[in-house]
Motif scaffolding. Structure first.
Motif, mmCIF file in Angstrom:
data_model
loop_
_atom_site.group_PDB
_atom_site.id
_atom_site.type_symbol
_atom_site.label_atom_id
_atom_site.label_comp_id
_atom_site.label_asym_id
_atom_site.label_seq_id
_atom_site.Cartn_x
_atom_site.Cartn_y
_atom_site.Cartn_z
ATOM 1 N N ASN A 39 -6.115 -5.844 -0.153
ATOM 2 C CA ASN A 39 -5.867 -4.395 -0.100
ATOM 3 C C ASN A 39 -6.967 -3.573 -0.753
ATOM 4 O O ASN A 39 -6.914 -2.344 -0.756
ATOM 5 C CB ASN A 39 -4.513 -4.062 -0.738
ATOM 6 N N GLN A 72 -6.107 -0.678 -3.083
ATOM 7 C CA GLN A 72 -5.148 0.330 -2.619
ATOM 8 C C GLN A 72 -3.732 0.077 -3.140
ATOM 9 O O GLN A 72 -2.841 0.890 -2.906
ATOM 10 C CB GLN A 72 -5.125 0.354 -1.088
ATOM 11 N N ARG A 116 0.825 -1.214 0.000
ATOM 12 C CA ARG A 116 0.000 0.000 0.000
ATOM 13 C C ARG A 116 0.857 1.260 0.000
ATOM 14 O O ARG A 116 0.374 2.337 -0.339
ATOM 15 C CB ARG A 116 -0.926 0.010 1.222
#
Length: 882
Positions: free
Chosen positions: A667, A670, A647
Motif C-alpha cells: 500500500n 497509504q 486504505r
C-alpha cells in the motif's frame, strides 16, 4: 349524564354471506340499547388458520373462497393494538392456500404470555387466535444445543415445562416416601429400600424444597398457616443478608422461602430486624431457627432498622433486602461476580422485576435537576439495553450489596433521611465520593412486590418522606449531579456512567473463546477498549443469542445486540450509528460488507479494522505449499480486497510485524497500521516436570493450518520420536475435529477433541508443540503455552510476530529431525525444562500483560485521533478468562 364507548368484535359465524340483524343489549337487564339495531351482511367468505409463532413472526394462512386469486390483507392484533399488516400471498399447501407471516416487534419478546389475533382487512373477520409465551430471543433450540456451549439455558428448551413438572413430581414422591418410612437421623440402613439409605440431611433438604416451592408458587396473599423452615447454620458466612420488617408476616415468610429456594454458591446468614411488629412476625424465631433476630419494641423506621441490623453481620459483604421481594437463582453469586471481577467496586444492585415479569428497574439515573429516575420501568427485561453490567447513578435499596468495610467506613445509611427514602440514593453518591464504583448487575434478578412495605401514595404514611427528603438530597449532592442531563432526554445514553466514549464492535461471529483463539482475542480487544473509558456495544452478523457466550459478554459490561431486538448489522448502524465514536470491525470480509453503511450512518466515527490475520498471506503460503494455481489466483483476489479496505479505514490493527511490512510494501504508506495487542494472564502455579507426561497440541480444526500442522507432526515427527521413546503419546485437543484428524487416531496418537478448560491440555503435557506449516497472524496457542509455563517446540511460522527467542523461551525448529531432537531434549531433561518454563512465563508477563496491551490499544486510538483521559473510572475486568 355519563356516556361510555365500547367496541365488540363480530364473531366469525356472522361472516357467512347471510343477512343478520344485530342489536346490543345491557347484560344486567337485557334491555336493548337505543339505536343499536343494524343489519350486517358480508359476502366475502374467508377461510384460514393461525398456526402460531415461527421465529419472529406469527404465521398462518387465509383466503377468500369466492375470490381465491385476489390478494387478502391480514392484520395482527394484541387486544386492540395493531402490530403488523401483511398480504397473504406465500405458498402454503398443495390445496392452494396462501400463507402469511406477520412480524412481531421487539417489545413482545419478553418471555411473557400474549394472545394474538389475526383478522382480515377491512372486514375485521377473525381468521384465528394464538396464545404464545414469546421468548426473548429467536435462536432455535437445536442451534443453542449445537453452538451455545455449557451450561445450556435450560429454561429456553421447548420441553422445559415438562421437566419442571417432573422435578416437582419427584420431590412430592420423595417427600411422601420419607414420610411413610419415618426415618430418624442415621437410624436405618435397609438394603431392600434405596430411598432409606439417603442421608437424612439430604432428605430433609429435598422435602423442604417442595415446601418452599409450594410457598413461592402460591404466594403470600392466601397464606393461612406458617410451617417451620430449616435454615442451615453457617459458620463464617461470605454474605450477611439484612431484612428489615414491620408486620406483614406472610410477606416476610414468602421472602425467606424464596431465599432458601434460590440456589447460590455463596454462603450467607440471615438477619431479620423486627421494627416494632405486632402481628405473627413475633412467632418467626420459633418457626425459623438459625436466623438472627433483632427486635425494636417500637418502630424506628427503615434506616435505623438497617443500621442496627448491620451491627450483627459476620460476612465480608452486606446485603440489604426488602421483605416484599422474591429472590431468584444465583442472585447473590451474580452480585459477588461484579465485586470479584472489576476493580474498585463499592456498591452493587440487582435488576428488579414486577411479579408479572415486566421490568421495574435496571439501575437508576439522577438527572441534572437532582430528580431520580427508575431506568427501564415497565420495559421488556430481556432487551439488550437492560442486560449488561454498567455503572449507574444509584440503585434502589430493595436489593443491594456493599462491602462491609465500605459500609463501616461510611457509617451506614445517613440518619438525616430517617425514617426512610433517599437513603439508598445518598449511599450511592457517598460510595462514589470514596472513589468507588456503583454498579448494576443485570443477572442478579429480584422480584419486587412494590408498595407492599410502604404503600404507593406520597401524600400520607411513611412514603410522604419521599417528598420531605428530596430537598435534603438535592442540596447535598448538587455538584455531583448537576451535569447529568435534562430529565427524560437521551435516556438510553444517559444511563451509562463512568464512560467517556462509545465503540461499536462488528464481527462475523459470536465470540466463543473455548472454541478458537480468534474469539479469545476479540473479547480481549473489547476489554482493552472498555478499560480506556469506552462503553462497548457488540453485534455479530448472525445477530444470534448464544446462551452463555452471550451472557458472559454482557456480564463483563458489553452491550450485546441480538435478534429479535436487532435483525442485522445494517439496522444497528441505521438506528444507532450516530452515537459511536469508534467502529471496530474484525475480518476483511465483514469490513467489505459494511464499510459504506458505516460511513453513511456513522460519518463521525473513526474506523478501526482488525484483520485478525493477513488472509491473502495465509492463502498465498498455502497455494505455494500445495503448488495449486487456483489457490494462488484466490490469494491474489483476496489481496486486492484486503489491501483496499486497509486504505479505506482510519487504522488497521495487525498482531504481526511481518504482516505490517507486507501491508506497507503493497500500500506504499497509504495505510495507517498499529500493532494489535494480545494479552494473557500468567498462571501462578505451574505443575512440575515429574507430574506431567505426553506431548500435546491444541487448536480449532475449523482452521485449515491446524489440520496440516497435526498431520505433519504425526506423519513426519512421531516416527522419529518413537525410535527413542516408543511409548510417547501425542494428545490432540481442539474443537470441530474433522474426519482427517480422526483418521490419525492410534495407540500413541490420542484425539481428545474439544476441551472445556484449556488448562487440562497445558497443565498435563510435558511438552507442547505448534508444528504450523502455513498461516498468518499471531498464534494464540503459542502465547497461552508461554503463560502456562509449558515448554514448547514450534515452527518459525508459529513463532512469527511473538518475539520468542529460540532456545530461551521456546525451541524454534523446522526440519523433522530437528523437531524430534528438540522434543526429546525438553521431554527428558528436567533442568532444561524448568529453565525454559520460567523464561516462558517471564516473557509472557513482560510482552503480553494487560497493561502492555492497554498501552498498545491507546496508541492505536491516538493514530485515529482519538484521545482518552488518564483518570477514567471505567469498568475494567481484572482477568482475561471469563
Amino acid at each position: 349524564m355519563v356516556r361510555y364507548t365500547f367496541k365488540i368484535p363480530l364473531p366469525p359465524l356472522l361472516f357467512d354471506g347471510q343477512l343478520h340483524l344485530l342489536s346490543v343489549r345491557e347484560l344486567s337487564t337485557g334491555r336493548v340499547c337505543g339505536g343499536s339495531q343494524l343489519t350486517f351482511q358480508y359476502t366475502v367468505k374467508i377461510v384460514g388458520e393461525v398456526i402460531g409463532l415461527d421465529g419472529a413472526a406469527i404465521c398462518g394462512w387465509g383466503m377468500d373462497e369466492k375470490s381465491p386469486h385476489e390478494p387478502l390483507t391480514v392484520k395482527l392484533l394484541e387486544g386492540d393494538q395493531e402490530i403488523a399488516v401483511a398480504i397473504a400471498n406465500l405458498p402454503q399447501s398443495a390445496k392452494g392456500n396462501v400463507g402469511f407471516r406477520l412480524p412481531l416487534t421487539a417489545d413482545f419478546f419478553d418471555g411473557r404470555p400474549h394472545l394474538f389475533s389475526v383478522i382480515a382487512a377491512p372486514s375485521g373477520f377473525l381468521i384465528g387466535q394464538t396464545a404464545v409465551i414469546v421468548p426473548f430471543m429467536i435462536t432455535p433450540w437445536h442451534a443453542l444445543q449445537k453452538y451455545a456451549g455449557d451450561p445450556l439455558p435450560a429454561f429456553l428448551a421447548p420441553t422445559a415445562h415438562f421437566r419442571y413438572q417432573a422435578l416437582l413430581a419427584h420431590l412430592a414422591t420423595l417427600s411422601q416416601q420419607v414420610g411413610l418410612h419415618k426415618l430418624a437421623p442415621g437410624a436405618v440402613n435397609d438394603e431392600d429400600n434405596l430411598d432409606s439409605r439417603l442421608p437424612i440431611s439430604q432428605i430433609e433438604q429435598m422435602m423442604q424444597l417442595s415446601q418452599l416451592h409450594h410457598q413461592i408458587l402460591h404466594g403470600f396473599e392466601k397464606r393461612k398457616t406458617l410451617e417451620p423452615m430449616k435454615v442451615p447454620k453457617v459458620v463464617n458466612p461470605r454474605v450477611s443478608i439484612i431484612i428489615p420488617v414491620h408486620n406483614k408476616c406472610a410477606v416476610t415468610y414468602n421472602c425467606l422461602a424464596a431465599l432458601l429456594f434460590a440456589h447460590n454458591q455463596a454462603s450467607f446468614e440471615i438477619i431479620i430486624v423486627d421494627d416494632g411488629s405486632t402481628d405473627e412476625t413475633l412467632e418467626l424465631p420459633e418457626l425459623i431457627p438459625n436466623v438472627t433476630y433483632v427486635r425494636h419494641e417500637s418502630a424506628q423506621g427503615f434506616i435505623r432498622a438497617c443500621n442496627h441490623g448491620s451491627q450483627y453481620v459476620q460476612g465480608e459483604f452486606v446485603v440489604f433486602l426488602n421483605n416484599d421481594t422474591e429472590v431468584t437463582v444465583g442472585w447473590l453469586d451474580e452480585m459477588l461476580f461484579v465485586f470479584e471481577s472489576f476493580e474498585n467496586v463499592g456498591l452493587v444492585g440487582a435488576k428488579l422485576l414486577y411479579p408479572d415479569g415486566r421490568l421495574q428497574e435496571a439501575g437508576g439515573i439522577v438527572w441534572g435537576t437532582g430528580d431520580p429516575w427508575n431506568y427501564g420501568r415497565l420495559g421488556n427485561p430481556q432487551d439488550p439495553k437492560y442486560n449488561y453490567t454498567r455503572q449507574v447513578d444509584y440503585l434502589s435499596g430493595a436489593a443491594i450489596m456493599v462491602r462491609q468495610e465500605v459500609w463501616q467506613q461510611l457509617g451506614g445509611f445517613d440518619e438525616a433521611y430517617c425514617p426512610a427514602y433517599y437513603e439508598d440514593t445518598d449511599l450511592a453518591f457517598r460510595v462514589r465520593s470514596l472513589g468507588l464504583k456503583v454498579v448494576y448487575a443485570p443477572f442478579s434478578q429480584v422480584i419486587h412486590f412494590e408498595g407492599l412495605s410502604s404503600g404507593t401514595s406520597t401524600a400520607s404514611g411513611i412514603k410522604r418522606y419521599q417528598e420531605i427528603n428530596k430537598p435534603k438530597f438535592k442540596s447535598r449532592w448538587f455538584n455531583a449531579y448537576r451535569w447529568n442531563g435534562e430529565v427524560g432526554k437521551d435516556v438510553d445514553l444517559q444511563k451509562d456512567r463512568g464512560i467517556d466514549r462509545r465503540a461499536l464492535f462488528i464481527d462475523s461471529q459470536v465470540p466463543c473463546p473455548d472454541q478458537d483463539a480468534g474469539s479469545y482475542a476479540a473479547i480481549q480487544e473489547m476489554r482493552l477498549i472498555q478499560s480506556l473509558g469506552f462503553k462497548v456495544t457488540f453485534i455479530a452478523e448472525s445477530c444470534a443469542y448464544l446462551g452463555n457466550y452471550t451472557k458472559n459478554l454482557q456480564k463483563i459490561g458489553v452491550e450485546y445486540l441480538h435478534a429479535p431486538f436487532f435483525s442485522s448489522v445494517n439496522e444497528v448502524l441505521e438506528r444507532r450509528g450516530r452515537e459511536f465514536d469508534v467502529i471496530y470491525i474484525t475480518r476483511y470480509n465483514v469490513a467489505e460488507k459494511y464499510l459504506k453503511t458505516v460511513k453513511m450512518y456513522a460519518p463521525q466515527a473513526k474506523i478501526l479494522f482488525c484483520n485478525a490475520d493477513l488472509h491473502f498471506l495465509r492463502e498465498l503460503r498455502m497455494a505455494i505449499a500445495q503448488g495449486d494455481d487456483s489457490l494462488l489466483k484466490k490469494a491474489i483476489q483476496t489481496r486486492e480486497i484486503e489491501l483496499a479496505i486497509m486504505r479505506d479505514v482510519d487504522v488497521t490493527l495487525s498482531y504481526n510485524e511481518t504482516e505490517h511490512a507486507v501491508i506497507q510494501s503493497h500500500n506504499l504508506g497509504q495505510s495507517c497500521i498499529a500493532k494489535c495487542p494480545w494479552v494473557v494472564d500468567v498462571i501462578p502455579q505451574v505443575p512440575s516436570f515429574e507430574k506431567r507426561q505426553d506431548i500435546a497440541f491444541l487448536g480449532g480444526f475449523g482452521h485449515p493450518p491446524n489440520i496440516s500442522a497435526v498431520k505433519f507432526f504425526v506423519q513426519e515427527v512421531m516416527p522419529l520420536l518413537h525410535r527413542h521413546l516408543p511409548d510417547l503419546r501425542f494428545l490432540i485437543y481442539g474443537s470441530k475435529v474433522t474426519a482427517e484428524i480422526e483418521a490419525l487416531q492410534s495407540d500413541t496418537v490420542i484425539i481428545k477433541g474439544f476441551v472445556q478448560d484449556v488448562a487440562e491440555a497445558y497443565n498435563s503435557c510435558r511438552v507442547f508443540v505448534a508444528p504450523l506449516q502455513i498461516g498468518a497472524g499471531i498464534k494464540g496457542k503459542v502465547i497461552d503455552a508461554l503463560a502456562y509455563g509449558v515448554p514448547t517446540v514450534m515452527t518459525p511460522i508459529a513463532a512469527e510476530g511473538t518475539g520468542i527467542r529460540h532456545g530461551i523461551e521456546a525451541m524454534i525448529v523446522d526440519e523433522p529431525q530437528r523437531w524430534a531432537e528438540a522434543v526429546m531434549e525438553l521431554y527428558s531433561n528436567q533442568v532444561r525444562w524448568q529453565a525454559m518454563s520460567t523464561a516462558a512465563q517471564t516473557f509472557a508477563q513482560v510482552q503480553f500483560s494487560f497493561e502492555v496491551g492497554r498501552s498498545l490499544m491507546r496508541k492505536a486510538l491516538e493514530m485515529a485521533d482519538i484521545f482518552v483521559s488518564e483518570d477514567m473510572q471505567s469498568l475494567s475486568l481484572n482477568r482475561c478468562q471469563i
